[in-house]
Enzyme design. Sequence first.
Site, PDB file in Angstrom:
ATOM      1  N   HIS A 320       5.109  14.451   7.248  1.00 27.66           N
ATOM      2  CA  HIS A 320       4.747  13.145   7.723  1.00 27.66           C
ATOM      3  C   HIS A 320       5.089  12.861   9.152  1.00 27.66           C
ATOM      4  O   HIS A 320       6.390  13.329   9.421  1.00 27.66           O
ATOM      5  CB  HIS A 320       5.875  11.978   6.871  1.00 27.66           C
ATOM      6  N   ARG A 340       3.203   2.055  11.383  1.00 22.54           N
ATOM      7  CA  ARG A 340       1.864   2.278  12.313  1.00 22.54           C
ATOM      8  C   ARG A 340       0.902   1.314  11.903  1.00 22.54           C
ATOM      9  O   ARG A 340       0.115   0.926  12.517  1.00 22.54           O
ATOM     10  CB  ARG A 340       1.497   3.830  12.217  1.00 22.54           C
TER      11      ARG A 340
END
Lengths: 538, 227
Positions: A320, A340
Amino acid sequence: MPYTPQLRELVKQVEASRAERIKKGPFRRMTMDERDEVLKNFHPDFIEASMRPLSVGVNKGDRVPHEFADLIEARSRIEGLGFDLENFAYDVDVLVVGGGGAGASAALIAQEQGADVLIVTKLRFGDANTVMAQGGIQAADKEGDSPAKHYLDVMGGGRFENVPELVSALTLDAPLALKWLEDLGAMFDKFPDGTMKSIHGGGTSRKRMHSARDYSGAEIMRTLRDEVRNRAIRVIEFCAAVELLLDEEGKVGGAVLYNMETGEYEIVRAKSVILAVGGSGRLEYQGFPTTNHYGATADGLVMGYRAGAELAFMHTMQYHPTGAAYPPQIIGLLITEKVRGLGAEPVNIDGEQFVYHLETRDVAAAAIIREIKERRKGIAVPGGMIGVWLDSPMIDLLYGAGTVARELPAMVRQFARFGVDIINEPMLVYPALHYQNGGLLIDENGLTNVQNLYAVGEVAGGIHGGNRLMGNSLLDIVVFGRRAGAHAGAAAKEIKVKKLSLNYLQAFQRELEAVGADTGGRVSPILLPRYTHRMTSA
Amino acid sequence: MESDLKMVNIYVMGKKYLVPDSLTIMHAMEYAGYQLVRGCGCRAGFCGACATVFRIHGDYDLKVGLACQTKVEPEMYLTQIPFFPAQKSEYKLGELKPTAAQIAQFYPEIYRCIGCNACTKICPQDLKVMQYIAYAQRGQIDRCADESFDCVMCGLCASRCPAQIVHFNVGILARRLYSRHLLPPAGHLQSRVAEIESGKFAVEMTELVNASKETLRKLYASREIED
Ligand SMILES: Cc1cc2nc3c(=O)[nH]c(=O)nc-3n(C[C@H](O)[C@H](O)[C@H](O)COP(=O)(O)OP(=O)(O)OC[C@H]3O[C@@H](n4cnc5c(N)ncnc54)[C@H](O)[C@@H]3O)c2cc1C
Ligand code: FES
């Protein structure tokens, strides 16, 4: 720990470029070639030196991470212990190993078939990767979407290497699995008329990510666990399986259990065994911190492989891009993709953005590693880690004050506990080991190539090919958990377990000796990582 | 780094250890040499395995926290409560009614609440625990479900309750009642399930399963993406 004065100085660079970055608009996306290049040069899966070929067993010659190969090239925990295999403490139809979402689903359905089911699990029931999933679960259940569209997304995400029949089962069963959870009273996010709220996830062509706030996995786990208890299915906690038992015909016939507290061993005889033990993040491949729970130590892969089950896609792990690199108390903690998604950009030590904020996980992770390793634009933090900024304060600038607090309450809480205010200060991130893409190869019923041995959930391989998309893992644990439960439950009536033996284990150990594998005093499965006297990392 | 560590004394079950002050309780126990078996699960504040009770020397106040989410403090006396022997009722969800009477049938002790608020004060997730029990008493199942949602079922509330209420089990019953009996089922999901069961997608799916990688790549590259 709040940011140190040195880090505060560096934060100023991020603040200085913020207005300019917002004015300029999104960073350029990489071309296909650029993506390939950054992956090849910087993604951990492509580092040749991090892997070696397996020296023994069904997958002999396949390259796997050293940390995993070390567990295969190791001695069994029960070597030389000498058990009376006829003296079993439990004699059941279906033994479910692992009390996460996959195990609970399998147990519920197997019992519905009339089977006598036993769940054994290493920690508490539900202490698992399943409770940690925040994002959501996919299913093509809306108009404009279809199992076929879902199928294409899964294949594309998996680099078209997935086993087609498994993807077909996954996507066709997805709405059935979701309906099952809805009927069990899992509290999905809905509009007042009952319509499910759903959004995009990385790599989806339709908005089919369903959630339960940012506790999606926890809600699924709590519900399944409550139901297992309602149906009085036997669960033994703090009880690990350490080795499988085969009968004289080579079928699986039970397991050796280990009481995590007293250290005693017990034998369970079972007509079938469903391995639902989850992943292997705690092996911390290549030294990466992990988002996984404490018990994710690849036990199922080791047990299954020794018993002759085939592995698939063990050379690929999911990293990740945004694990926490600071504060030290939460290193490796998953920073949800939503940060994000809401517009926070990755920024280097000079305050420059270096990658488009919505690149896929593998590419974003590789780009962060390149920024640090090759371009040397990372930020060194106390405790020895190097990270890059993830500019969370941008979110309120883009969407208005209060957005971070409203959309990311768990994140705000997790960082505030240790003195970092992500509403006003950027976060420091580094890629973290997140998910085991491969595992024991299964068929549509969750069966491995060893008779009556099933593998479901993160321990299984083939469904996601070389790369899993977010939201398809919570899905696969329910889909294949249910399938294996149904199959094993129904099959139990016909199965006769013959005399049990551990001969296969001796043969495996002999094979190791024959190839001269260096087992270096290692014993596996390891059951728990050893963290005594260690200072940091979640 | 090691040299500028600030060290503090903590007492794990009464025994003294010197540990860096930046550590969480969980890391501090490991630093001190404990190989955790109980009291450790997700290590990230989601599973509730690591409930810990502590007191700072000289202070009578008993405090709590999740070991993985709480930093050590100087002169901290601590112990974990990794298991709490709580009563859970067994029920068939489909046959229940979403009413106060139904909850009372399984958990009559909720009416013994004396309003001391100890549950709310102790909750490491900062939930208004007493409030959600009040909602359950009044049959406001939706509000009970909503208010109890972030519960990690660590058991600390139940450990403090003079009325011996097991709040977290009331919470999950309320959430399941609400989702099953009060929230309407998703119509689109029901129709999709019916379509799948009637075999509507079978042909299309078989074609995809048998398609070559090349065909799939093309289909994938040209698929349209919803805004
Ligand atoms: C932080 C995080 C966030 C995630 N977010 C998402 C998301 O948003 N969407 C999504 O789809 N997926 C997500 N995932 C992935 C997904 O949660 C997991 O892959 C999935 O839940 C695995 O379920 P499982 O039942 O196979 O394994 P687990 O849930 O890990 O359960 C395995 C169980 O087996 C037990 N066990 C292990 N070894 C033994 C043994 N030897 N004997 C007995 N028991 C044993 C373990 O203690 C554990 O209880 C996330 C994962 C993490 C870590
Ligand atoms: S270990 Fe899961 S909440 Fe602390």
